[in-house]
Design a protein around this motif. Sequence first.
Motif, PDB file in Angstrom:
ATOM      1  N   VAL A  18      -7.790 -21.341 -14.031  1.00 46.46           N
ATOM      2  CA  VAL A  18      -8.691 -22.410 -13.599  1.00 46.46           C
ATOM      3  C   VAL A  18      -8.639 -23.581 -14.579  1.00 46.46           C
ATOM      4  O   VAL A  18      -8.579 -24.748 -14.187  1.00 46.46           O
ATOM      5  N   ALA A  19      -8.650 -23.278 -15.868  1.00 42.91           N
ATOM      6  CA  ALA A  19      -8.656 -24.338 -16.884  1.00 42.91           C
ATOM      7  C   ALA A  19      -7.400 -25.194 -16.819  1.00 42.91           C
ATOM      8  O   ALA A  19      -7.446 -26.401 -17.067  1.00 42.91           O
ATOM      9  N   GLU A  20      -6.259 -24.577 -16.495  1.00 41.55           N
ATOM     10  CA  GLU A  20      -5.008 -25.329 -16.432  1.00 41.55           C
ATOM     11  C   GLU A  20      -4.930 -26.205 -15.190  1.00 41.55           C
ATOM     12  O   GLU A  20      -4.297 -27.267 -15.203  1.00 41.55           O
ATOM     13  N   LEU A  63     -13.619 -29.248 -17.819  1.00 38.45           N
ATOM     14  CA  LEU A  63     -13.978 -28.288 -18.863  1.00 38.45           C
ATOM     15  C   LEU A  63     -15.071 -28.873 -19.743  1.00 38.45           C
ATOM     16  O   LEU A  63     -15.028 -30.049 -20.104  1.00 38.45           O
ATOM     17  N   THR A  64     -16.051 -28.049 -20.112  1.00 41.55           N
ATOM     18  CA  THR A  64     -16.993 -28.451 -21.142  1.00 41.55           C
ATOM     19  C   THR A  64     -16.281 -28.376 -22.495  1.00 41.55           C
ATOM     20  O   THR A  64     -15.160 -27.869 -22.591  1.00 41.55           O
ATOM     21  N   ALA A  65     -16.921 -28.854 -23.544  1.00 43.23           N
ATOM     22  CA  ALA A  65     -16.324 -28.748 -24.876  1.00 43.23           C
ATOM     23  C   ALA A  65     -16.088 -27.284 -25.235  1.00 43.23           C
ATOM     24  O   ALA A  65     -15.035 -26.918 -25.775  1.00 43.23           O
ATOM     25  N   ASP A  69     -12.311 -25.334 -25.775  1.00 43.12           N
ATOM     26  CA  ASP A  69     -11.994 -24.522 -26.956  1.00 43.12           C
ATOM     27  C   ASP A  69     -11.681 -23.088 -26.556  1.00 43.12           C
ATOM     28  O   ASP A  69     -10.730 -22.479 -27.076  1.00 43.12           O
ATOM     29  N   PHE A  70     -12.465 -22.546 -25.618  1.00 43.34           N
ATOM     30  CA  PHE A  70     -12.245 -21.167 -25.180  1.00 43.34           C
ATOM     31  C   PHE A  70     -10.903 -21.035 -24.458  1.00 43.34           C
ATOM     32  O   PHE A  70     -10.219 -20.017 -24.577  1.00 43.34           O
ATOM     33  N   ALA A  71     -10.506 -22.073 -23.720  1.00 45.83           N
ATOM     34  CA  ALA A  71      -9.225 -22.032 -23.002  1.00 45.83           C
ATOM     35  C   ALA A  71      -8.060 -21.911 -23.971  1.00 45.83           C
ATOM     36  O   ALA A  71      -7.106 -21.158 -23.731  1.00 45.83           O
ATOM     37  N   GLU A 143      -3.013 -28.082 -34.975  1.00 41.12           N
ATOM     38  CA  GLU A 143      -4.336 -27.689 -35.473  1.00 41.12           C
ATOM     39  C   GLU A 143      -5.098 -26.884 -34.429  1.00 41.12           C
ATOM     40  O   GLU A 143      -5.789 -25.909 -34.763  1.00 41.12           O
ATOM     41  N   HIS A 144      -4.959 -27.257 -33.158  1.00 41.25           N
ATOM     42  CA  HIS A 144      -5.738 -26.623 -32.095  1.00 41.25           C
ATOM     43  C   HIS A 144      -4.974 -25.538 -31.343  1.00 41.25           C
ATOM     44  O   HIS A 144      -5.468 -25.009 -30.350  1.00 41.25           O
ATOM     45  N   GLY A 145      -3.749 -25.240 -31.777  1.00 42.15           N
ATOM     46  CA  GLY A 145      -3.036 -24.120 -31.176  1.00 42.15           C
ATOM     47  C   GLY A 145      -2.197 -24.449 -29.969  1.00 42.15           C
ATOM     48  O   GLY A 145      -1.674 -23.543 -29.325  1.00 42.15           O
ATOM     49  N   ALA A 146      -2.046 -25.736 -29.634  1.00 37.57           N
ATOM     50  CA  ALA A 146      -1.202 -26.095 -28.495  1.00 37.57           C
ATOM     51  C   ALA A 146       0.282 -25.977 -28.842  1.00 37.57           C
ATOM     52  O   ALA A 146       1.130 -25.955 -27.955  1.00 37.57           O
TER      53      ALA A 146
END
Length: 305
Positions: A18-20, A63-65, A69-71, A143-146
């Motif tokens: 869903v997030a993607e 997405l909320t903030a 982050d959870f995604a 930094e964020h794991g992407a």
Amino acid sequence: MDGGLMLELRELRNFVAVAERLNITTAAREVNLSQPALSRQIQALERKLGVDLLERVGKRLVLTAEGADFAIQASELLERAADLADQVSRNELENGGKLRIGASPQTISWLVSPAMARFREHFPHVDLVVGEGNNDALVEMVEHGAAHLVVANLGISNVLAAQKLFDARLHAVLPPGHALQGRSAITIDDIADEPMLVMRNGFLTRHLFEQTVAAHGIRPRVVLESESTHTLAALARDGHGVAIVSSSAQDIPPFGHAVRIRSGLCQTSAEVSALWNPRRYRPRNLSRFLDILVEVCNERLTGQA
């Protein structure tokens, strides 16, 4: 959030779908569920976590903030689970998994692409995914794991680990026949009145350029901003201005008309490193890719010397 909270991979996989896509109907088809069933699962996951992961803004799902982050974290967990399953099923501890690499377009061209080709010769089963961006975006990605590893300037980040690769030096690509051609170096004052062709904000070359003109008290006449070194150099070649580029652009033909920019007032070079986040998951083959990246970089730099 409850410290004893248990989440199933199925819940994570469905949420990431869903997030993607940010579309329940499309995501439901992807995970082979009906739209109402997937909606109920997402709502149950939000209750379990105690936060809203998604919200409606007009007709759009966003997405909320906390959801964003959870995604990222859920994607990392799924990737680790896939890596573990791959190890068990293949029983080849050295030859599977996925690596996500990031770099600027010009660094991909002269360094990352040949490093990937050599890496694939030794580890053909590793799935290499490459993404491009400017320096600021690359640092944010790792930094964020992407991305697992990026090639960029570390800047002021106190989160990332770094292995220096090379120094990016500021150069000016001069139009053919320019009076300054043939010099070993110039200052920014020498070209202060020229129309300037520069990289967009966020690129390391642009940071160095802005730092240099500020130190010299120059208000440059910028006629074009681009994300492509090739575009800038081609325009300079055709006489439309002076292109400000990095020494890492030496693989493009117009670089033959480039001259080093030096300054007695500020640095006109910066370290470019392989960066990774030691606080996030690192695939087992990351160190092997880094070794090859350093090896290819040293070969390329030796060839330029």
